[in-house]
Write an enzyme that holds these catalytic residues in place. Structure first.
Site, PDB file in Angstrom:
ATOM      1  N   PRO A   2       0.835  -1.212   0.000  1.00 40.58           N
ATOM      2  CG  PRO A   2      -0.011  -1.046   2.162  1.00 40.58           C
ATOM      3  CD  PRO A   2       0.727  -1.960   1.245  1.00 40.58           C
ATOM      4  CD  GLU A   3       3.292   3.240  -4.112  1.00 44.98           C
ATOM      5  OE1 GLU A   3       3.303   4.455  -4.384  1.00 44.98           O
ATOM      6  OE2 GLU A   3       3.791   2.374  -4.831  1.00 44.98           O
ATOM      7  CE  LYS A  59       5.070   4.386   0.775  1.00 42.29           C
ATOM      8  NZ  LYS A  59       5.999   3.360   0.268  1.00 42.29           N
ATOM      9  NE  ARG A 111       5.351 -10.968   2.092  1.00 45.57           N
ATOM     10  CZ  ARG A 111       5.961 -10.609   0.972  1.00 45.57           C
ATOM     11  NH1 ARG A 111       5.247 -10.176  -0.047  1.00 45.57           N
ATOM     12  NH2 ARG A 111       7.263 -10.656   0.880  1.00 45.57           N
ATOM     13  NE  ARG A 263      11.206  -1.134  -5.276  1.00 48.39           N
ATOM     14  CZ  ARG A 263      10.402  -0.407  -4.511  1.00 48.39           C
ATOM     15  NH1 ARG A 263      10.885   0.466  -3.676  1.00 48.39           N
ATOM     16  NH2 ARG A 263       9.093  -0.577  -4.570  1.00 48.39           N
TER      17      ARG A 263
END
Ligand SMILES: [Zn+2]
Length: 477
Positions: A2-3, A59, A111, A263
């Site tokens: 999530p950003e 965030k 996770r 990335r």
């Protein structure tokens, strides 16, 4: 992962369920999520506290209670669910808050990377994790005087700089890719090689993208799906991220994927050139004073490429274009064995389709010549080339330049100057202007604006400010 926009969506959605509710019990299934204070103390403090607000920093979700603020980071997969009964709790629900209405606020994390910390109310900045964060992308502190010096002293690729949460918080991989595309900067460009006006563009683009993403509830792609039944819709607005192999919306080239700073990175190789020369496109409208500004660049030994001149030259010399034009528009456009520009102009002037056809024939030839001239400047180690393209925006050629400089006048002034210049009446002047996109719309699409409503001296002064900026960027001497 999530950003910012996704976390914003979680925040806004959760508000409806928990503001005003107090915590009656905490059920712990996997208490390592709680990082501070010790688990027992965390539970003791939070019992009987009421949720008064939910905020967000970057965030991080900040749950304000009567006396404390609970700081929660979702990391890769964290989600909050409202469970109606204990039967609804799943094996991935780790921390469960029983509320005074009998429902449960449940933290779910496949996770288990997420974190929770409890500090005195509004003192989230006492946590190191928060205090080291840079300014928020959608705050007024994220501006050019903050960002420019940080970028300029950096030898890192711009992609890594923009992802660095110590510099700006709230931009993740998706939104940095989209920001760089909108700002037309190659993701591998080093910070020190980026110029002032590109930094301005970066900020504007990042803010616009984040604003839009928030308004659409974020992006739902396979890596993260928000809970509480709210799915983001920004994935439909993506221009490059995850779109390998698809056509760029601006230039028809194909989006590619590469890696920058470890990335996955998506970009358009044409719109985001990896290049040593900065291309500034000058545009304006009839009689807005574009050529005057172009000549100011020339006076300072900057290469100015005039697309109109190239067009005129091609009409005389390019046999292929000559034949293409004759077969499209007929022999009436020939005078003295040459294509007569004004006859051609008359044919297309009031006919959109014919004008479009003319552009389709001439543009590839003009672009070829432009590319040749740009390469020549590069050979001479020039770092700045100015393109004088009157219809830059009308012809959708924005992708060809890095920065758009608009020479602006208001409509009254424009008509007045045109009447004087061509010795025509107001009605004819107005009809000449009508075929072009008006200057107000062009303003929104431009990166630098020279206001040419005043005297020549006033215009020259604005030019010098731009020139000085480019000089401190090492682009001109
Ligand atoms: Zn493109």
């Amino acid at each position: 992962m999530p950003e910012l926009p996704e976390v914003e969506t979680v925040k806004e959605t959760l508000k409806n369920f928990i503001i005003g509710r107090s915590i009656k019990e905490v059920i712990l299934k996997y208490d390592k999520i709680i990082k501070y204070p010790k688990v027992d103390e965390f539970v003791l403090k939070i019992i009987n506290q009421t949720f008064t607000d939910i905020r967000r920093y970057g965030k991080y979700l900040l749950f304000d209670l009567d006396d404390f603020t609970m700081v929660s980071h979702l990391r890769m997969e964290g989600k909050y669910y409202i469970r109606n009964s204990l039967q609804e709790i799943t094996k991935h629900d780790h921390i469960i808050f029983k509320l005074d209405n009998g429902k449960y606020l449940s933290y779910h994390d496949v996770r288990k990377f997420g974190t929770m910390e409890l500090v005195d109310r509004h003192l989230e900045k006492s946590l190191k994790s928060i205090s080291v964060l840079g300014v928020e992308v959608n705050s007024t502190e994220f501006n050019v005087s903050y960002l420019y010096p940080l970028i300029k002293k950096s030898n890192r690729p711009i992609k890594s700089i923009m992802l660095d949460q110590h510099i700006v918080t709230g931009l993740g991989n998706i939104y940095v890719d989209e920001t760089l595309y909108m700002a037309k900067i190659h993701p591998r460009t080093l910070g020190k090689d980026i110029v002032y006006y590109q930094v301005e563009k970066l900020i504007k683009s990042a803010k616009e993208i984040i604003r839009k993403a928030i308004s659409l509830g974020g992006t739902t792609i396979r890596t993260y799906q928000s809970s509480l039944g709210v799915d983001g819709r920004f994935q439909n607005e993506l221009n490059v991220h995850t779109l390998t192999g698809q056509k760029c919306k601006d230039c028809d080239d194909t989006i590619v994927k590469t890696r920058v700073g470890g990335r996955g990175t998506y970009f358009c190789p044409t719109c985001q050139r990896e290049d040593t020369v900065l291309i500034v496109g000058i545009t304006g409208s009839i009689s807005s004073g574009k050529s005057m500004v172009a000549s100011l660049f020339r006076d300072n030994n900057i290469t100015v490429i005039d697309s109109d001149k190239i067009y005129k030259k091609l009409l005389k010399t390019d046999k292929i274009m000559y034949n293409e034009l004759i077969s499209e528009f007929g022999n009436t456009i020939i005078k003295n064995n040459m294509i007569d520009r004004s006859s051609l102009g008359n044919i297309v002037f009031n006919d959109y389709n014919k004008r479009k056809k003319l552009n389709e024939i001439t543009h590839p030839h003009i672009m070829n010549e432009l590319r040749k001239s740009i390469n020549e400047a590069k050979m001479n180690s020039e770092k700045l080339v100015v393109l004088d393209i009157p219809l830059l925006i009308e012809a959708n050629l924005q992708y060809f330049v890095d920065i758009i400089l608009l020479v602006y006048v208001n409509k009254t002034k424009q008509i007045e100057r045109l009447m004087n210049r061509d010795n025509i009446n107001e009605q004819i002047a107005k009809s000449k202007i009508k075929t072009q996109i008006d200057l107000e719309s062009k303003r929104k699409l431009s990166d630098i604006i020279i206001d040419n409503n005043g005297t020549k001296e006033e215009t020259a002064k604005q030019f010098m400010e731009i020139y000085d900026r480019l000089r401190s960027d090492g682009i001109v001497n």
